[in-house]
Design a protein around this motif. Sequence first.
Motif, short mmCIF file in Angstrom:
data_model
loop_
_atom_site.label_atom_id
_atom_site.label_comp_id
_atom_site.label_asym_id
_atom_site.label_seq_id
_atom_site.Cartn_x
_atom_site.Cartn_y
_atom_site.Cartn_z
N TYR A 2 7.58 15.01 19.81
CA TYR A 2 7.15 13.69 20.26
C TYR A 2 6.13 13.82 21.40
CZ TYR A 2 11.20 12.46 17.51
OH TYR A 2 12.10 12.33 16.49
N HIS A 3 5.11 14.61 21.18
CA HIS A 3 4.13 14.87 22.23
C HIS A 3 3.38 13.61 22.66
CE1 HIS A 3 4.95 19.07 21.77
NE2 HIS A 3 4.51 19.09 20.52
N LEU A 4 3.01 12.79 21.72
CA LEU A 4 2.25 11.58 22.06
C LEU A 4 3.11 10.59 22.85
CD1 LEU A 4 0.32 11.10 18.70
CD2 LEU A 4 -0.55 12.02 20.87
N THR A 5 4.35 10.42 22.43
CA THR A 5 5.25 9.54 23.15
C THR A 5 5.54 10.09 24.55
OG1 THR A 5 6.21 8.75 21.08
CG2 THR A 5 7.53 8.42 23.08
N ALA A 6 5.68 11.39 24.66
CA ALA A 6 5.89 12.01 25.97
C ALA A 6 4.68 11.75 26.87
CB ALA A 6 6.13 13.51 25.82
N TYR A 70 12.84 6.91 15.41
CA TYR A 70 13.23 6.31 14.14
C TYR A 70 12.06 5.92 13.25
CZ TYR A 70 18.14 6.16 15.33
OH TYR A 70 19.43 6.52 15.63
N ILE A 71 10.85 5.78 13.83
CA ILE A 71 9.73 5.34 13.01
C ILE A 71 8.58 6.34 13.05
CG2 ILE A 71 8.00 3.53 12.63
CD1 ILE A 71 10.07 1.50 13.57
N SER A 72 7.91 6.46 14.21
CA SER A 72 6.73 7.32 14.28
C SER A 72 6.32 7.58 15.71
CB SER A 72 5.56 6.65 13.53
OG SER A 72 4.33 7.25 13.86
N ASP A 73 6.09 8.84 16.01
CA ASP A 73 5.58 9.22 17.33
C ASP A 73 4.21 8.60 17.58
OD1 ASP A 73 5.31 10.77 19.80
OD2 ASP A 73 4.04 12.16 18.65
N ALA A 74 3.31 8.71 16.63
CA ALA A 74 1.94 8.22 16.82
C ALA A 74 1.89 6.70 16.97
CB ALA A 74 1.06 8.67 15.65
N ILE A 75 2.65 5.99 16.15
CA ILE A 75 2.64 4.52 16.25
C ILE A 75 3.28 4.08 17.55
CG2 ILE A 75 3.44 2.36 15.20
CD1 ILE A 75 3.26 3.81 12.46
N ALA A 76 4.39 4.71 17.92
CA ALA A 76 5.03 4.39 19.20
C ALA A 76 4.05 4.61 20.35
CB ALA A 76 6.29 5.24 19.41
N ALA A 77 3.37 5.74 20.33
CA ALA A 77 2.41 6.04 21.39
C ALA A 77 1.28 5.01 21.42
CB ALA A 77 1.86 7.45 21.22
N GLY A 78 0.80 4.62 20.25
CA GLY A 78 -0.26 3.61 20.19
C GLY A 78 0.17 2.29 20.79
N ILE A 79 1.38 1.85 20.43
CA ILE A 79 1.89 0.60 21.00
C ILE A 79 2.16 0.78 22.49
CG2 ILE A 79 3.74 -1.12 20.91
CD1 ILE A 79 4.01 -0.43 17.88
N ILE A 84 0.63 -0.17 28.36
CA ILE A 84 -0.02 0.26 29.60
C ILE A 84 -1.28 -0.56 29.86
CG2 ILE A 84 -1.18 2.18 30.76
CD1 ILE A 84 0.84 4.04 29.26
N VAL A 85 -2.08 -0.79 28.84
CA VAL A 85 -3.28 -1.62 29.00
C VAL A 85 -2.87 -3.02 29.47
CG1 VAL A 85 -5.17 -2.76 27.75
CG2 VAL A 85 -4.71 -0.32 27.40
N GLY A 86 -1.81 -3.56 28.90
CA GLY A 86 -1.32 -4.87 29.34
C GLY A 86 -0.92 -4.86 30.80
N ARG A 87 -0.27 -3.79 31.24
CA ARG A 87 0.12 -3.67 32.64
C ARG A 87 -1.12 -3.59 33.54
NH1 ARG A 87 4.59 -5.98 33.38
NH2 ARG A 87 3.99 -5.55 35.52
N LEU A 110 4.43 -8.47 24.43
CA LEU A 110 4.34 -8.35 22.97
C LEU A 110 4.48 -6.90 22.52
CD1 LEU A 110 1.54 -10.96 22.21
CD2 LEU A 110 3.96 -11.11 21.57
N ALA A 111 3.86 -5.98 23.27
CA ALA A 111 3.99 -4.56 22.93
C ALA A 111 5.43 -4.10 23.08
CB ALA A 111 3.05 -3.72 23.81
N ALA A 112 6.08 -4.49 24.18
CA ALA A 112 7.48 -4.10 24.38
C ALA A 112 8.37 -4.69 23.29
CB ALA A 112 7.96 -4.55 25.77
N PHE A 113 8.12 -5.94 22.93
CA PHE A 113 8.91 -6.57 21.88
C PHE A 113 8.70 -5.86 20.54
CE2 PHE A 113 9.59 -9.58 18.42
CZ PHE A 113 10.94 -9.89 18.63
N ALA A 114 7.46 -5.48 20.25
CA ALA A 114 7.17 -4.77 18.99
C ALA A 114 7.94 -3.45 18.93
CB ALA A 114 5.68 -4.53 18.84
#
Length: 128
Positions: A2-6, A70-79, A84-87, A110-114
């Motif tokens: 999970y490098h991207l999520t990390a 449970y879904i995807s490292d890359a998608i999680a990282a993208g969201i 972060i952009v929202g913050r 919205l990102a957190a909810f997704a």
Amino acid sequence: MYHLTALVTLLAIAFYFFTCINVARSRDKTGVKVPAMSGHPDFDRAFRIQMNTLEWMPIFLPSLWLFAIYISDAIAAGIGVVWIVGRIVYFIGYSQAAAKRSPGFAIQALAAFALWAGAIGAVVLRMV
């Protein structure tokens, strides 16, 4: 792995650290002495940015990681990057005026909810 999520987790922590430094700088600039929690509008906004970021971290981080697992490292990282952009948008807007905080708040919420909805959906689907 999970490098991207990390990496997104570390960026989120770096942003939170930045908000902490911003509060300290704001104390110096506005003369609000420790342990006061308010006293000047610029300081009050800086402090609320930091606290609101902290309030969202326990929602964001577990959701981010569960989504990645449970879904995807890359998608999680993208969201997560969207969060972060929202913050950042929230930081910029709220630093100017409290009324300008809403767009950034909406983006990060919205990102957190997704992330949360995706994670809970994936967990439940695996249980049935």
